[in-house]
Design a protein around this motif. Sequence first.
Motif, PDB file in Angstrom:
ATOM      1  N   ALA A 329       0.829  -1.203   0.000  1.00  0.00           N
ATOM      2  CA  ALA A 329       0.000   0.000   0.000  1.00  0.00           C
ATOM      3  C   ALA A 329       0.868   1.260   0.000  1.00  0.00           C
ATOM      4  O   ALA A 329       0.580   2.245  -0.697  1.00  0.00           O
ATOM      5  CB  ALA A 329      -0.924  -0.008   1.207  1.00  0.00           C
ATOM      6  N   MET A 330       1.944   1.226   0.762  1.00  0.00           N
ATOM      7  CA  MET A 330       2.866   2.357   0.839  1.00  0.00           C
ATOM      8  C   MET A 330       3.488   2.623  -0.535  1.00  0.00           C
ATOM      9  O   MET A 330       3.568   3.780  -0.991  1.00  0.00           O
ATOM     10  CB  MET A 330       3.951   2.033   1.868  1.00  0.00           C
ATOM     11  CG  MET A 330       4.996   3.093   2.071  1.00  0.00           C
ATOM     12  SD  MET A 330       6.132   2.608   3.409  1.00  0.00           S
ATOM     13  CE  MET A 330       7.007   1.263   2.602  1.00  0.00           C
ATOM     14  N   ALA A 331       3.900   1.549  -1.234  1.00  0.00           N
ATOM     15  CA  ALA A 331       4.531   1.714  -2.538  1.00  0.00           C
ATOM     16  C   ALA A 331       3.534   2.214  -3.583  1.00  0.00           C
ATOM     17  O   ALA A 331       3.861   3.068  -4.408  1.00  0.00           O
ATOM     18  CB  ALA A 331       5.149   0.386  -2.986  1.00  0.00           C
ATOM     19  N   VAL A 332       2.312   1.681  -3.552  1.00  0.00           N
ATOM     20  CA  VAL A 332       1.298   2.119  -4.525  1.00  0.00           C
ATOM     21  C   VAL A 332       0.939   3.571  -4.284  1.00  0.00           C
ATOM     22  O   VAL A 332       0.725   4.354  -5.226  1.00  0.00           O
ATOM     23  CB  VAL A 332       0.050   1.215  -4.453  1.00  0.00           C
ATOM     24  CG1 VAL A 332      -1.069   1.761  -5.339  1.00  0.00           C
ATOM     25  CG2 VAL A 332       0.404  -0.207  -4.866  1.00  0.00           C
ATOM     26  N   TRP A 388       2.765  -2.734 -11.367  1.00  0.00           N
ATOM     27  CA  TRP A 388       4.215  -2.552 -11.398  1.00  0.00           C
ATOM     28  C   TRP A 388       4.841  -2.951 -10.066  1.00  0.00           C
ATOM     29  O   TRP A 388       5.861  -3.642 -10.023  1.00  0.00           O
ATOM     30  CB  TRP A 388       4.520  -1.087 -11.720  1.00  0.00           C
ATOM     31  CG  TRP A 388       5.993  -0.781 -11.763  1.00  0.00           C
ATOM     32  CD1 TRP A 388       6.861  -0.997 -12.792  1.00  0.00           C
ATOM     33  CD2 TRP A 388       6.772  -0.189 -10.699  1.00  0.00           C
ATOM     34  NE1 TRP A 388       8.130  -0.577 -12.451  1.00  0.00           N
ATOM     35  CE2 TRP A 388       8.099  -0.082 -11.172  1.00  0.00           C
ATOM     36  CE3 TRP A 388       6.452   0.254  -9.419  1.00  0.00           C
ATOM     37  CZ2 TRP A 388       9.117   0.458 -10.391  1.00  0.00           C
ATOM     38  CZ3 TRP A 388       7.473   0.794  -8.638  1.00  0.00           C
ATOM     39  CH2 TRP A 388       8.786   0.889  -9.127  1.00  0.00           C
ATOM     40  N   VAL A 389       4.227  -2.524  -8.951  1.00  0.00           N
ATOM     41  CA  VAL A 389       4.764  -2.839  -7.624  1.00  0.00           C
ATOM     42  C   VAL A 389       4.769  -4.345  -7.398  1.00  0.00           C
ATOM     43  O   VAL A 389       5.757  -4.921  -6.905  1.00  0.00           O
ATOM     44  CB  VAL A 389       3.948  -2.124  -6.534  1.00  0.00           C
ATOM     45  CG1 VAL A 389       4.299  -2.656  -5.141  1.00  0.00           C
ATOM     46  CG2 VAL A 389       4.170  -0.622  -6.602  1.00  0.00           C
ATOM     47  N   ILE A 390       3.667  -5.012  -7.745  1.00  0.00           N
ATOM     48  CA  ILE A 390       3.561  -6.456  -7.522  1.00  0.00           C
ATOM     49  C   ILE A 390       4.562  -7.202  -8.381  1.00  0.00           C
ATOM     50  O   ILE A 390       5.252  -8.128  -7.912  1.00  0.00           O
ATOM     51  CB  ILE A 390       2.122  -6.919  -7.805  1.00  0.00           C
ATOM     52  CG1 ILE A 390       1.180  -6.386  -6.721  1.00  0.00           C
ATOM     53  CG2 ILE A 390       2.045  -8.441  -7.884  1.00  0.00           C
ATOM     54  CD1 ILE A 390      -0.285  -6.557  -7.031  1.00  0.00           C
ATOM     55  N   THR A 391       4.680  -6.813  -9.638  1.00  0.00           N
ATOM     56  CA  THR A 391       5.624  -7.487 -10.533  1.00  0.00           C
ATOM     57  C   THR A 391       7.056  -7.272 -10.072  1.00  0.00           C
ATOM     58  O   THR A 391       7.874  -8.203 -10.035  1.00  0.00           O
ATOM     59  CB  THR A 391       5.445  -6.978 -11.966  1.00  0.00           C
ATOM     60  OG1 THR A 391       4.097  -7.166 -12.364  1.00  0.00           O
ATOM     61  CG2 THR A 391       6.364  -7.719 -12.919  1.00  0.00           C
ATOM     62  N   ARG A 392       7.374  -6.023  -9.703  1.00  0.00           N
ATOM     63  CA  ARG A 392       8.730  -5.714  -9.237  1.00  0.00           C
ATOM     64  C   ARG A 392       9.059  -6.488  -7.963  1.00  0.00           C
ATOM     65  O   ARG A 392      10.207  -6.846  -7.720  1.00  0.00           O
ATOM     66  CB  ARG A 392       8.857  -4.215  -8.998  1.00  0.00           C
ATOM     67  CG  ARG A 392      10.275  -3.755  -8.738  1.00  0.00           C
ATOM     68  CD  ARG A 392      10.311  -2.269  -8.452  1.00  0.00           C
ATOM     69  NE  ARG A 392      11.666  -1.798  -8.237  1.00  0.00           N
ATOM     70  CZ  ARG A 392      11.984  -0.647  -7.670  1.00  0.00           C
ATOM     71  NH1 ARG A 392      11.003   0.146  -7.246  1.00  0.00           N
ATOM     72  NH2 ARG A 392      13.236  -0.278  -7.512  1.00  0.00           N
ATOM     73  N   GLY A 393       8.036  -6.719  -7.137  1.00  0.00           N
ATOM     74  CA  GLY A 393       8.262  -7.456  -5.901  1.00  0.00           C
ATOM     75  C   GLY A 393       8.296  -8.960  -6.084  1.00  0.00           C
ATOM     76  O   GLY A 393       8.346  -9.696  -5.093  1.00  0.00           O
ATOM     77  N   GLY A 394       8.257  -9.441  -7.318  1.00  0.00           N
ATOM     78  CA  GLY A 394       8.349 -10.876  -7.586  1.00  0.00           C
ATOM     79  C   GLY A 394       7.024 -11.594  -7.555  1.00  0.00           C
ATOM     80  O   GLY A 394       6.985 -12.834  -7.514  1.00  0.00           O
ATOM     81  N   GLY A 395       5.916 -10.845  -7.592  1.00  0.00           N
ATOM     82  CA  GLY A 395       4.603 -11.485  -7.519  1.00  0.00           C
ATOM     83  C   GLY A 395       4.192 -12.221  -8.771  1.00  0.00           C
ATOM     84  O   GLY A 395       3.309 -13.066  -8.726  1.00  0.00           O
ATOM     85  N   GLY A 396       4.790 -11.899  -9.912  1.00  0.00           N
ATOM     86  CA  GLY A 396       4.459 -12.608 -11.135  1.00  0.00           C
ATOM     87  C   GLY A 396       3.290 -11.978 -11.869  1.00  0.00           C
ATOM     88  O   GLY A 396       2.506 -11.197 -11.319  1.00  0.00           O
ATOM     89  N   ALA A 397       3.167 -12.355 -13.146  1.00  0.00           N
ATOM     90  CA  ALA A 397       2.143 -11.758 -14.000  1.00  0.00           C
ATOM     91  C   ALA A 397       0.740 -12.093 -13.528  1.00  0.00           C
ATOM     92  O   ALA A 397      -0.170 -11.262 -13.602  1.00  0.00           O
ATOM     93  CB  ALA A 397       2.343 -12.223 -15.442  1.00  0.00           C
TER      94      ALA A 397
END
Length: 897
Positions: A329-332, A388-397
């Motif tokens: 949430a902080m990053a978004v 972008w945040v989720i993908t950058r954090g390794g969450g995957g597509a």
Amino acid sequence: MVAGPGLPRGLPLLEREPELAAAARAVRALCAGTAAGAAADADGRADPGTRAVPTGGVLVYRGAAGLGKTALLAEVRAIAGERCVVWSARCGEALSSVPFHVARQLLQPALTAGPGELLGDWYETAGPALGVAPPGAQYGDPHRVREGLDALTHGLTDAYGPLVLLVDDAQWADLETLAWLASFARAPGPGLPVLLVVAYRTEDATGAAAELLATVGASARLVVTLKPLTADATARLARTALGPRADAAFCHEVWAVTGGNAYEAVELLARARDSGMDPVGASAAALRGLGASTRGAGLVRRLAELGTPTIQFARAAAVLGTRIPLATAMAVAGMGGAEAAGCAERLRAARILVGTDPLEFVHPLIASAVYRAIPPATRTALHGRAAWVITRGGGGAAAAAPHLLEVHPDGDHELVRQLREAAAEHLAVGAPDAARRCLRRALAEPPPSAERSAVLYELGCATLLTAPATTVGHLRDALEGPGLAGGDRVAAVLKLAQVLAHTDRGAEAAGMVAAEAELCPPGPLRDRYTAVRYLWEGLQAAEAHGPLRSRRLADATEHLTGEGNTERVLLTLRAFDAAVRGESAAPAVRIAERALVGGGPAPGLRWTDTEWGFEVPALLGLVYVLTDRLDRAEALFTEALRDFELSGWSGGHLAFAHTMMGLTHRRRGRLAEAEGYLREGVRLADGVGDLLPVRAQAVCVLVDTLLARGHVGRAAACAERYGFGPPYPTTMLLPDGACVHGRLLLALGRTEQAVDELESAGRALTGRGRHNIIAAPWALDLARALAGTDPARAAELAGYVQHEAARLGTRTAMGEALACAASLRHGRERADLLERAVAHLEASPSGYELARARVEYGIAAGFTAEIALGHDLAAGCGADGLAARASRALESARLRH
């Protein structure tokens, strides 16, 4: 009912006594026979009596937002919490497109220690859907994944005892989880100690979600539509919250302002207490002003008072949904740690958020109001940043996909790549609907022109296991555009041909492949087209030039040695064609053997290999069925069952495997076992209604099996239920559908209709050069039907049967031909023919045909020992009608002596 800051804890749950009583009864039934249940009995909370069996079930609470569904679930948790395990999930509007998101919330807590041990054989099937195993290379079958979740739930009751599963705001549950809950609610299993409690908003349940929730409700022991609180209940609530000074006029105004909405009433009372309002009638105007700030636009205005950074943080949380990680949430929101912590604290004080990490909205109504109030352009930007945040954090597509779907189309090729990657992940976990959403969104971006056909091809494949008919349009579009060439184009053409054939359009499939072959230069790709054309032409029930095609196929394969899979496919097709034409069985089997590698199907031609499809090993198995090599057929079809199950392929594939096992057991005379496999085949095929030939094949063999068992009434009922009769599918059925239907008509005493049907079948089959009397038994039954009215024609047919049996050369065919000839004779000649039939059938694998010939031989020759032996064989086969005939003959012989 949740109390806000400054309000007494444990506000009463008013006017919900019947619902709570039903929940208490359900929990008692769930815990019956357990230690907790016994303790409850001892405390007098359950009626004494005989020891009860734990019983699960379904409870559904529904109604408008704010009427107390969440509070009811909290009370159910409190009732059940000390007596059994309770797991819960809360659905979110922003996460409804994430496949199996709710199932993961429900079941993941049980899997943290040892998912492999708990899932067992289902680890590779259901594990990816639950996020505890990597996705496999094959497409996950949704039917199979749901079966895996069922099996896991059964196993969890063994490990943990009775379970209560709570699902709040189920109108926003992902469709994959809802489909599982609907199927689980329909058939949770006898005595399974699982209580499923579902709550949802009626006004937000639409489309497929509404249909699935209705299915859940149809299986529930209680469905409650909650009503607003009455004025009296609201007054009790106000006095509990604010004390006895709250006068009647004030209490009535609380009810009037909130309309009896329980959540709004609690929130309004909290605001009144915090503001120091005097709870008397004179405060009515001020109370109305406070009421407007507890919902909708008023709540958004109240949020605005907290400042721009806090608004931005609340919006980021609303976009992320439920169980919101603070760091995400902080990053978004684009904030540092201290600023985000301050925003979260202000939102907690304002009764908008609760928790620290993860965060939650106090009530779904607040989450909805915040999310829907975000300006469209801002909401889109936040979703893009969340992806972008989720993908950058390794969450995957796949994890980022719900946010990617909300981004406006802008020709972003990287977005297309991510969506295609997400679709592949969704397919691998058994969520084709989610994959289709991603691929449709990718098309809207749009993709580069060179990629568009590939996306359309992937979109078509996303429907293949569940709704093959809908695949056709996507694959046609893919082939009409640029971008598919060479091997990729061949793969798309052959996939489309397979889908057309599976929807009973095999002739169209063959024609399309032939047209593509004309455009393809000579070489391996064109050879593949040729082999597939032979495949779909050869599986047609009607052919204008069947004998000519057979000659061409024989010439094309005469010198093939089985080098490469295209040659092996052609050899398999030639062996199958020879078998259905009734050519000599031994050479047909030798041709089939040339198609094998190491005694089995070659790599690339096995059951779950997608390059050629499961039809190739299926035809190999049918060669063995039609040539008396039933042990080899059974081994091959057992392998199909295992491979489909391990790969998670249910629906049409598993339906076909069960049907082929049923056919093999029918030919071996294991009639009861055959019926079990065939009924399962029909059930599975019913779940994929587009697979018309698969279900017709299963029903055809099931009717034939029931007739062999002597269950004529059940056979007729089965035929009527599934519309088995003319017109038949254009895809070939084995045994021939018209022949089996004619046999049914004879058993029902409708001889004239049966004769017409069998004569018509005979003309069609012989015109196509199909003379195998096991695959096309029309002449066997027609000869018996005409024995009394047209003996010359009956004798002609018996002669034809004997000729074709000798040409085929199997023991079953020879025995059946002799038994047919015997049915036209009398006295010693009849007995001699039957004795020869028994001798052949004793050397065959066909148990039912042997039992029938033995009973008839014993009756014709007057040998009670033979009748008794035939009776035992019939009973062992499950041929109840034949066993009864033998019993009557034995009783008659006993009375004569």
